[in-house]
Design a protein around this motif. Sequence first.
Motif, short mmCIF file in Angstrom:
data_model
loop_
_atom_site.label_atom_id
_atom_site.label_comp_id
_atom_site.label_asym_id
_atom_site.label_seq_id
_atom_site.Cartn_x
_atom_site.Cartn_y
_atom_site.Cartn_z
N GLU A 98 0.82 -1.21 0.00
CA GLU A 98 0.00 0.00 0.00
C GLU A 98 0.86 1.26 0.00
OE1 GLU A 98 -3.65 -0.58 2.81
OE2 GLU A 98 -2.02 -1.92 3.49
N HIS A 99 2.13 1.13 0.37
CA HIS A 99 3.02 2.28 0.47
C HIS A 99 4.08 2.31 -0.64
CE1 HIS A 99 1.74 1.44 4.77
NE2 HIS A 99 1.02 2.45 4.34
N VAL A 100 3.83 1.60 -1.72
CA VAL A 100 4.82 1.45 -2.78
C VAL A 100 5.28 2.78 -3.37
CG1 VAL A 100 3.09 1.07 -4.62
CG2 VAL A 100 5.43 0.21 -4.89
N SER A 101 4.37 3.72 -3.60
CA SER A 101 4.77 4.97 -4.25
C SER A 101 5.79 5.74 -3.38
CB SER A 101 3.57 5.85 -4.57
OG SER A 101 2.84 6.17 -3.41
N TYR A 102 5.64 5.67 -2.07
CA TYR A 102 6.60 6.32 -1.17
C TYR A 102 8.00 5.76 -1.39
CZ TYR A 102 9.26 7.21 3.05
OH TYR A 102 10.27 7.55 3.93
N LEU A 133 -3.92 -1.96 -5.43
CA LEU A 133 -4.07 -1.82 -6.89
C LEU A 133 -4.10 -0.35 -7.31
CD1 LEU A 133 -6.54 -4.76 -7.48
CD2 LEU A 133 -4.15 -4.62 -8.27
N GLU A 134 -4.72 0.51 -6.52
CA GLU A 134 -4.69 1.95 -6.81
C GLU A 134 -3.26 2.48 -6.80
OE1 GLU A 134 -9.04 3.30 -4.98
OE2 GLU A 134 -7.24 3.51 -3.73
N GLU A 135 -2.52 2.11 -5.76
CA GLU A 135 -1.12 2.54 -5.64
C GLU A 135 -0.27 1.98 -6.78
OE1 GLU A 135 0.95 4.56 -3.44
OE2 GLU A 135 -1.06 5.39 -3.43
N THR A 136 -0.52 0.74 -7.14
CA THR A 136 0.23 0.10 -8.22
C THR A 136 -0.02 0.82 -9.54
OG1 THR A 136 0.09 -2.03 -7.09
CG2 THR A 136 0.63 -2.07 -9.45
N GLU A 137 -1.27 1.07 -9.84
CA GLU A 137 -1.63 1.76 -11.09
C GLU A 137 -0.99 3.15 -11.12
OE1 GLU A 137 -3.64 4.20 -13.91
OE2 GLU A 137 -3.87 4.47 -11.76
N LYS A 138 -1.01 3.84 -10.01
CA LYS A 138 -0.44 5.18 -9.91
C LYS A 138 1.09 5.15 -10.02
CE LYS A 138 -0.35 7.32 -5.86
NZ LYS A 138 -0.82 7.97 -4.62
N THR A 139 1.72 4.11 -9.51
CA THR A 139 3.17 4.01 -9.44
C THR A 139 3.81 3.55 -10.74
OG1 THR A 139 3.06 3.59 -7.07
CG2 THR A 139 5.06 2.88 -8.17
#
Length: 189
Positions: A98-102, A133-139
Amino acid sequence: MSAVGFLQQFMKEPRTVGAVLPSSKYLAQEMIASIDFSKAKCIVEYGPGTGVFTKRLIESKHSETILLILETNAAFCWELKQTYGHIPNVYIINDSAEHVSYYVRQHGFAKADYVISGLPFTSLPADVSTRILEETEKTLGEQGAFITFQYSKVKCIVFKSFFEQIKVKRVWQNVPPAYVFTCKKGLNI
């Protein structure tokens, strides 16, 4: 970690471990088959467990390519650090996808090229799956791919709500047999 140790982690945390045995080498090969290692600068792996996919990623990536590994299970994370923690440009992080983008930004990237996932989306709580999945798509970059496996096609409709193109391949040489989903944002896969 032995098969017994893996089974113990499954029994302790079945919603996040998701399998009673590690993935096969055949499933690992299919999971990395569509990665263009010659161009990848940042690869992320979710839920590596004992590191079956991690090993293949490290063997295949260029030395300067960053590999970010996100694992919530402390025992698996410790094992991964013992095995791969000494390798340059491999970062093992005890945290949720859930914190991948960070973490991608923290390592100097605007976007990741590939996200490889061993997460059991069918057993994760729906809100957690959605956030991941939201974070993944954004990242992911525009040409990036999200590659995951599941033991059924149940979550395919959920993946389609985040990614326009999905290629599905069955891997029979795994216990149990699994489906590999290669998901992209664009229209060409």
